[in-house]
Design a protein around this motif. Sequence first.
Motif, PDB file in Angstrom:
ATOM      1  N   ASP A  19       4.772 -60.628 -12.951  1.00 23.82           N
ATOM      2  CA  ASP A  19       4.579 -60.754 -11.447  1.00 23.82           C
ATOM      3  C   ASP A  19       4.486 -59.144 -11.081  1.00 23.82           C
ATOM      4  O   ASP A  19       4.858 -59.061  -9.673  1.00 23.82           O
ATOM      5  CB  ASP A  19       5.743 -61.557 -10.692  1.00 23.82           C
ATOM      6  N   GLY A  20       4.749 -58.295 -11.762  1.00 29.05           N
ATOM      7  CA  GLY A  20       4.782 -56.649 -11.352  1.00 29.05           C
ATOM      8  C   GLY A  20       3.398 -56.008 -11.482  1.00 29.05           C
ATOM      9  O   GLY A  20       2.355 -56.735 -11.101  1.00 29.05           O
ATOM     10  N   MET A  21       3.494 -54.779 -11.415  1.00 24.10           N
ATOM     11  CA  MET A  21       2.019 -54.054 -11.402  1.00 24.10           C
ATOM     12  C   MET A  21       1.263 -54.385 -12.689  1.00 24.10           C
ATOM     13  O   MET A  21       1.929 -54.364 -13.849  1.00 24.10           O
ATOM     14  CB  MET A  21       2.431 -52.448 -11.292  1.00 24.10           C
ATOM     15  N   LEU A  22      -0.034 -54.610 -12.501  1.00 20.33           N
ATOM     16  CA  LEU A  22      -0.904 -54.617 -13.619  1.00 20.33           C
ATOM     17  C   LEU A  22      -2.167 -54.213 -13.467  1.00 20.33           C
ATOM     18  O   LEU A  22      -2.653 -53.789 -12.276  1.00 20.33           O
ATOM     19  CB  LEU A  22      -1.075 -56.272 -13.407  1.00 20.33           C
ATOM     20  N   THR A  23      -2.608 -53.597 -14.645  1.00 21.51           N
ATOM     21  CA  THR A  23      -3.952 -52.669 -14.621  1.00 21.51           C
ATOM     22  C   THR A  23      -4.935 -53.584 -15.499  1.00 21.51           C
ATOM     23  O   THR A  23      -4.505 -54.449 -16.283  1.00 21.51           O
ATOM     24  CB  THR A  23      -3.931 -51.278 -15.285  1.00 21.51           C
ATOM     25  N   ALA A  24      -6.102 -53.626 -15.003  1.00 21.41           N
ATOM     26  CA  ALA A  24      -7.391 -54.206 -15.797  1.00 21.41           C
ATOM     27  C   ALA A  24      -8.667 -53.408 -15.763  1.00 21.41           C
ATOM     28  O   ALA A  24      -8.900 -52.746 -14.995  1.00 21.41           O
ATOM     29  CB  ALA A  24      -7.704 -55.464 -14.725  1.00 21.41           C
ATOM     30  N   GLU A  25      -8.770 -53.159 -17.153  1.00 18.99           N
ATOM     31  CA  GLU A  25     -10.135 -52.660 -17.515  1.00 18.99           C
ATOM     32  C   GLU A  25     -10.889 -53.415 -18.576  1.00 18.99           C
ATOM     33  O   GLU A  25     -10.401 -54.309 -19.095  1.00 18.99           O
ATOM     34  CB  GLU A  25      -9.733 -51.380 -18.259  1.00 18.99           C
ATOM     35  N   MET A  26     -12.352 -53.126 -18.516  1.00 13.13           N
ATOM     36  CA  MET A  26     -13.115 -53.833 -19.231  1.00 13.13           C
ATOM     37  C   MET A  26     -13.913 -53.013 -20.251  1.00 13.13           C
ATOM     38  O   MET A  26     -14.297 -51.693 -19.946  1.00 13.13           O
ATOM     39  CB  MET A  26     -14.272 -54.419 -18.355  1.00 13.13           C
ATOM     40  N   PHE A  27     -14.208 -53.314 -21.411  1.00 12.29           N
ATOM     41  CA  PHE A  27     -14.896 -52.473 -22.600  1.00 12.29           C
ATOM     42  C   PHE A  27     -16.154 -52.056 -21.786  1.00 12.29           C
ATOM     43  O   PHE A  27     -16.967 -52.813 -21.233  1.00 12.29           O
ATOM     44  CB  PHE A  27     -14.959 -53.302 -23.786  1.00 12.29           C
ATOM     45  N   THR A  36      -0.837 -54.362  -7.370  1.00  8.14           N
ATOM     46  CA  THR A  36       0.501 -54.212  -7.187  1.00  8.14           C
ATOM     47  C   THR A  36       1.047 -55.051  -6.181  1.00  8.14           C
ATOM     48  O   THR A  36       0.484 -55.282  -5.090  1.00  8.14           O
ATOM     49  CB  THR A  36       1.033 -52.627  -6.995  1.00  8.14           C
ATOM     50  N   PRO A  37       2.233 -55.658  -6.229  1.00 13.42           N
ATOM     51  CA  PRO A  37       2.965 -56.409  -5.033  1.00 13.42           C
ATOM     52  C   PRO A  37       3.358 -55.307  -4.086  1.00 13.42           C
ATOM     53  O   PRO A  37       3.752 -54.008  -4.293  1.00 13.42           O
ATOM     54  CB  PRO A  37       4.260 -56.934  -5.780  1.00 13.42           C
ATOM     55  N   ARG A  38       3.386 -55.714  -2.901  1.00  9.20           N
ATOM     56  CA  ARG A  38       3.856 -54.602  -1.877  1.00  9.20           C
ATOM     57  C   ARG A  38       5.249 -54.115  -2.095  1.00  9.20           C
ATOM     58  O   ARG A  38       5.528 -52.835  -1.828  1.00  9.20           O
ATOM     59  CB  ARG A  38       3.825 -55.393  -0.435  1.00  9.20           C
ATOM     60  N   THR A  39       6.197 -55.081  -2.697  1.00  5.67           N
ATOM     61  CA  THR A  39       7.289 -54.441  -3.290  1.00  5.67           C
ATOM     62  C   THR A  39       7.504 -52.952  -3.992  1.00  5.67           C
ATOM     63  O   THR A  39       8.268 -52.549  -4.136  1.00  5.67           O
ATOM     64  CB  THR A  39       8.330 -55.390  -3.817  1.00  5.67           C
ATOM     65  N   GLN A  40       6.293 -52.940  -4.769  1.00 10.72           N
ATOM     66  CA  GLN A  40       6.174 -51.816  -5.590  1.00 10.72           C
ATOM     67  C   GLN A  40       5.022 -50.910  -5.307  1.00 10.72           C
ATOM     68  O   GLN A  40       4.680 -50.029  -5.878  1.00 10.72           O
ATOM     69  CB  GLN A  40       5.873 -52.130  -7.050  1.00 10.72           C
TER      70      GLN A  40
END
Length: 306
Positions: A19-27, A36-40
């Motif tokens: 439930d924290g920050m997450l990145t996503a990339e595609m080949f 990102t949640p607002r808390t972070q």
Amino acid sequence: MTRAAGRSLELYYIDGRPDGMLTAEMFNWTGHVLMTPRTQIAAALARPEASYAGIYLLLGEQEGEPLAYIGEGEDISARIRSHDVKKDWWTSAILITAAANKLNKAHVRYLEARLIAEAKSIGRMPLENSVAPGLPGLSEADQGKMEAFLENLLVVLPAVRVDMFIQRARSAPKPAVAAPATVLAEPEARFVLEAKRAGLVAHATLQGGEFIVEKGSMARLNWEGSWITGYAQLHAELKRAGVMEEADGHCLFAQSYAFQSPSAAAAVVVGRQANGTTEWKHEATGVTYRDWEASRIEAAQATEPA
């Protein structure tokens, strides 16, 4: 037509929390998505890509209703800092940039305009954006690049829990797609749900792995269940988006709509929690969806080589 090609997506949970920050990339795609949640938000805006040119989404609720805002900037961290002071309703942010800061001001204005138009046409989530901006002047080559960027972005966003751009309304039947020789084509199956006390009749088809309630099907005018669930919110969303329209004390599906499951479809139709595997009946045989599905599984196992 050829079969759609698969795509590889990499998700990275920055602090190891789901439930924290997450990145996503595609080949083979230059785009980069940070959720990102607002808390972070302070930690998110301290990251290098937050100072790039890009677009961003703010997601949350206002007065119990979902709400989103779509914006752009040459330094998106500065724009979001401004929103952190002026907008108190949002709870998460999505920052969309490109590797090596390759997007320019015209690119991000184009992407912002296209995303706003897409969100408004689908109608799954209201936007705080009061004005839909026009498309900036881009060369034909740059327009092609941005449309390709957008196509990949709309595949990535659902993976970071943003489904407002998924178009589930079906205004016309899909054209038949030739299946590869190694894949057996699934015949279309049609189902009916009758809620006699409420005077409701709905029809649905299973095609291409989608459970599609057909245009003209009936549904309850309002959610009648005592529990306010995600299906209750979906019922309200479909009315708000015009997928279901009021008619003679109930709703009619103005467009065919692809649900994620038979139970989601049944709940929206009857206006309460429902087990779609028993509510829907195969139109030709009268057996429940559950028994029809079980017979398919049994038949598939019987044809497997020993």
